[in-house]
Each structure stands twice: as C-alpha cells, then as structure tokens.
Design an enzyme around this catalytic site. Structure first.
Site: not given
Ligand code: BES
Ligand code: ZN
Ligand code: MN
Length: 499
Positions: A277, A347, A265, A349, A270, A351
């Site tokens: 976020k 968010d 990835k 994204e 992000d 996947r």
């Molecule tokens: N890149 C983030 C995950 C992440 C969070 C990595 C904190 C490192 C530190 C990912 O794209 C994300 O935002 N995931 C969300 C998923 C949710 C919307 C289902 C998450 O983990 O909050």
């Molecule tokens: Zn991400």
């Molecule tokens: Mn994200």
C-alpha cells in the site's frame, strides 16, 4: 463507565439537570415545575434564543437558582410521535459529549411525559443511559501523562422516569452489550505491535471465563488442515496466525441445535504485502481486524447477558506483511475447500483469510446461517461513506432481519447486489478463481469471491464494514477512533431471530 441509576420522576436539584422539551419549545410537567421555580426564566430563555425543542437542539442555563444545581440543560426531542430509542441515545450521548471534561460529576436526566410519545418510558430511560455510556468511552492506555483538565470528570448519571424499576431491568441487559462494545473498541484501538494474532487470540481465550468454549488453531494445525489461502497471507509475517472459534450455548438450547455463525476478518495489520500500500494513511490499517473485533465483542455480550441462543464466533487472525517469505502476485494457493486461487494482488488478503475460516466454520459447526464481517474493501467507502455498512446476502429473509436490526440499533446496513454477472469477473485463466476482479464494483466481486466458499446455498450475509468501524471525527455515540459498530447489530439480530 459511569454509575447509572433510575429513580422516580421529580425535579432534581443537584449537579447538571437535563430537561426535555418538545417541538415548538414546549416543556413537560417537570420542566414546567422547574420553570416556575425559576420564575419563568426557562420560558424567557427559550423565547430569546433559537431553541425550538427540535431534535438535537440544546440550550444551557448556567448556575440556575435551583437548590445546588450547577447548570440546567434543555434538550429538544422534536415531535413526540417521531421519537425513536436511537434518538434518545443520541440525546444521552450529546449531553455526555458536552460535559465530559467540564468538571461536572453528576448528570440527572428527567425523562418527562409528553403527549404523543409512542415509546414506553423504560425504553426512553434505558436508551438515554445507553447513549451516555457509549459516548463516554476513551482509550487512554498509552498516555503516560494526562492533565487533570483532560480527564473525564463525569461519574454518575441518574435517569428520572415513571418506570424506574423496569428501566433498571432493561438496562441490565444493555449494560452487558455495552461491555461488548467497549471490548471491541479496545481491540480495534490497539496498535498492531501490541495486538499481534497471538495476543488477540489470548484476549479471546480469556472470554472462556464467561462460559464460552474457545478453540485456538496455530499455523501447524492450519497447514495440516489445508488452509492454504489463509496461510498464504500469513507466510510473510514473523507473527504467526491464529484461528479462534468461540462457541456459546445459551440456556434452554438443545444439544443438537445448529448455531448461528459470526465470522470476522482479523488482519491485525494490512501493509498490502508485496502489492504494498502507499504510505499515506497506512497506519489506519491497524483497524483491519475490525470484523474480528466485532465478533469478539458480540460473543462477550451474548455470554454476559446469557442470551438464549446457540452462537459460534470465528475469527481468522493474520498479519499481511511483505518479506522474503511473503506470497507473490501470481502465486496459486489451494483453500481448505479444495478450490484453487490465483493471487493477483496480495492486498486483497481479507477474502483469502475468510475463505478458509468460512469453510472451516461450515465443516466444524454446520451453522444454520453465517454472517461474516470484514473491513474488506476501500470501494465500499467510496459507495457508502461512513454511514452504512455494505450488506451482500444470498437470502432475502436474512437480509431483512439484518436490515431491521440495523434500524433498531443505529448500526445501519445497505444491501448491495450480487449475481452471476459479477461472479464471472473473478474467473482465472489458470486456477478456479482469482482474488481480484476489475476496479469497477470492487466490493461486489469481493463478495462474490466469499460466496464461492458458502456451501449448498446456506443463508449467508457478508457485511463490508471498512467504512464503519473507525471514525475520523467525534460522533454523538462515540469519540473519534474505534466506533464499536456491529456489536449491537449482531446482538439485536440474535434477539430477533434466535431467542
Ligand atoms: N483492508 C483493505 C480494505 C480497506 C481499505 C479497509 C481502506 C479500510 C480502509 C483490504 O484488504 C484491501 O486492501 N482491499 C483492496 C482490494 C483491492 C486490492 C482489490 C482495496 O480496497 O483497495
Ligand atoms: Zn485488508
Ligand atoms: Mn489489503
């Protein structure tokens, strides 16, 4: 990096002299020689301190009367029978951490013999050097002023060992892996304005000089190939996406061999997109390309050390931004596999990006197995903290191999469950699936989503590295910041199952 050399066992008398002591504060042969030369001062010092030769303990002796030595450091190794190569890396790393800005230029580590050690002397020596080099890394590219006292003073490390020649040979292949780790850390450390998808792709393109065959796709090609889930993420950004495939065919591999595929990835930043976020800590999301960084560093390591294996690395490079062209919550997109996805949360994204890269990887390279690496969920950090990456796997043999490689290298993984009860949770009302499940088990439903893009049950593992690619504080093997986690894990996996 420091200059590394391996020389025969004796008592060095210049720079920093590092000696090992086992549990109950027992010195080895060279240690005793030093103690004698110092009139028993080491024994005395140990007696009057809490140093017992336990793993991780250190005791410093300033300005010993020993030739031109500036200081002498005793390092504990604990019980010899329990000593691992990882312990020796930690030892080398701790010595460097202690001395990095000390003004000292040269370190000599005496890898004395101890009864009961099961490791070969060359393994001990090479891993001390490896640990030292891992800890030495710094990212100073954007500092315009760096005071002399803040600069690294260390220049050389000499490891004294009974197996100098063999240590050198072994270290030569580790050195190439170190280059890979440094390459990954450099990528992960870069801010997102400097490392756009296009710039990232160029950095990978440069690896062609090491014998990798690089293919780069831009947005038009990806759109025409039907990569709707990846392109949906990319459409909100002014920085166009890239997909980069790096193929490595090592010596002795047959023309029609099926490669291992490593898939990363590479979200260069992000923001969350329209599902924005919160601002606190958002700057960390520059490391959301950590999985792609691992894949890049691994491919460099394999090519440099001329691994006898066939491996392909693929990365999906996109920026997730909110804008007038960004995708909306509720949008339905069609992946290259033909499956449709309702985007509940923009968010989630990573996947969406991986779905298309995984499908493309299988269509293009027909790999015998796939390992994807992604900073995929915050939930995995809640589960495992920063100690282990989460591993999700449809094949026990592959899971065991990855687990073993993790134990060998210290890049640890912890297996998490997958299964139909979790898979159901991402069924959508209007499309084949939605991109998020409920809050509970968020890392698992993310893995289930990815599994829907694995064809015909081929062996696949997903490593959620959200908690391991970046460190908020110093560690014996890396300063705070990019850890380089994963490069050594994948390199070891290749050594174990493909060479
Ligand atoms: N890149 C983030 C995950 C992440 C969070 C990595 C904190 C490192 C530190 C990912 O794209 C994300 O935002 N995931 C969300 C998923 C949710 C919307 C289902 C998450 O983990 O909050
Ligand atoms: Zn991400
Ligand atoms: Mn994200």
């Amino acid at each position: 990096m420091m200059q590394v050399s391996f020389t025969p066992l004796n008592l060095p008398r210049t720079g920093v002299v590092v000696l090992l002591a086992r549990n109950s504060a027992t010195l080895g042969e060279i240690g005793r020689e030093a103690d004698d030369a110092l009139g028993g001062a080491l024994t005395r010092l140990m007696k009057n301190s809490r140093f017992r030769g336990e793993k991780g303990q250190m005791l410093e002796f300033a300005a010993p009367d020993l030739g031109r030595a500036s200081r002498l450091i005793l390092c504990g190794i604990g019980k010899p029978a329990d000593l691992s190569t990882h312990d020796l890396e930690l030892l080398g790393g701790r010595v460097v951490a202690r001395l990095i800005k000390s003004g000292e230029k040269s370190i000599s580590v005496v890898v004395d013999d101890f009864d009961g050690v099961t490791l070969k002397p060359q393994d001990m020596a090479a891993h001390v050097a490896m640990g030292a080099q891992l800890r030495l890394y710094r990212f100073d590219k954007y500092r315009t002023t760096l005071r002399d006292v803040d600069q690294t003073s260390l220049e050389r490390i000499t490891v004294l060992t009974r197996a100098a020649k063999r240590s050198e040979t072994l270290y030569a292949s580790y050195k190439d892996v170190l280059e890979g780790v440094y390459f990954t850390r450099d990528l992960v450390s870069e801010p997102a304005n400097a490392l756009t998808p296009a710039v990232f792709a160029e950095r990978l393109q440069a690896l062609a000089e090491h014998g990798l065959t690089i293919t780069t796709l831009g947005p038009e090609e990806m759109l025409s190939m039907g990569m709707g889930t990846l392109m949906g993420v990319a459409q909100g950004s002014a920085n166009p996406p890239r997909l980069v495939a790096m193929e490595y065919r090592g010596p002795g591999t047959s023309k029609n061999s099926r490669p291992l595929a490593f898939i990363g990835k590479g979200v260069t930043f992000d923001t969350g997109g329209i599902s924005l976020k919160p601002p606190g800590g958002m700057e960390d999301m520059k490391f959301d390309m950590g999985g792609a960084g691992i894949v890049g560093g691994t491919m460099l390591a394999l090519a440099k050390r001329k691994a006898k294996a066939h491996v392909v690395g693929l990365v999906g490079l996109v920026e997730n931004m909110p804008s007038g062209t960004a995708q909306r919550p509720g949008d339905v997109v069609t992946s290259m596999s033909g499956q449709t996805v309702e985007v509940i949360n923009t968010d989630a994204e990573g996947r969406l990006v991986l779905a298309d890269v995984m499908h493309y990887a299988q269509e293009t390279f027909n790999p015998r197995l796939m390992v994807d690496l992604a900073t995929l969920t915050g939930a995995i950090i809640i589960s495992l903290g920063n100690e282990y990456a989460g591993m999700f796997c449809n094949d026990d043999a592959l899971a065991d191999s990855i687990n073993k490689a993790g134990q060998t290298t210290g890049d640890k993984v912890w297996r998490m469950p997958i299964g139909p009860a979790y898979d159901r949770l991402i069924n959508s009302q209007i499309a084949d699936m939605k991109n998020v499940g409920p809050r509970e088990g968020g890392s698992i439903t993310a893995a289930q989503f990815l599994q829907r893009f694995v064809k015909d049950g081929r062996p696949w593992a997903h490593l959620d590295v959200a908690g391991t690619v970046w460190a908020k504080s110093d560690n014996p093997l890396y300063p705070k910041g990019a850890t380089g986690y994963g490069v050594r894990l994948l390199d070891q996996l290749v050594r174990d199952i493909a060479e």
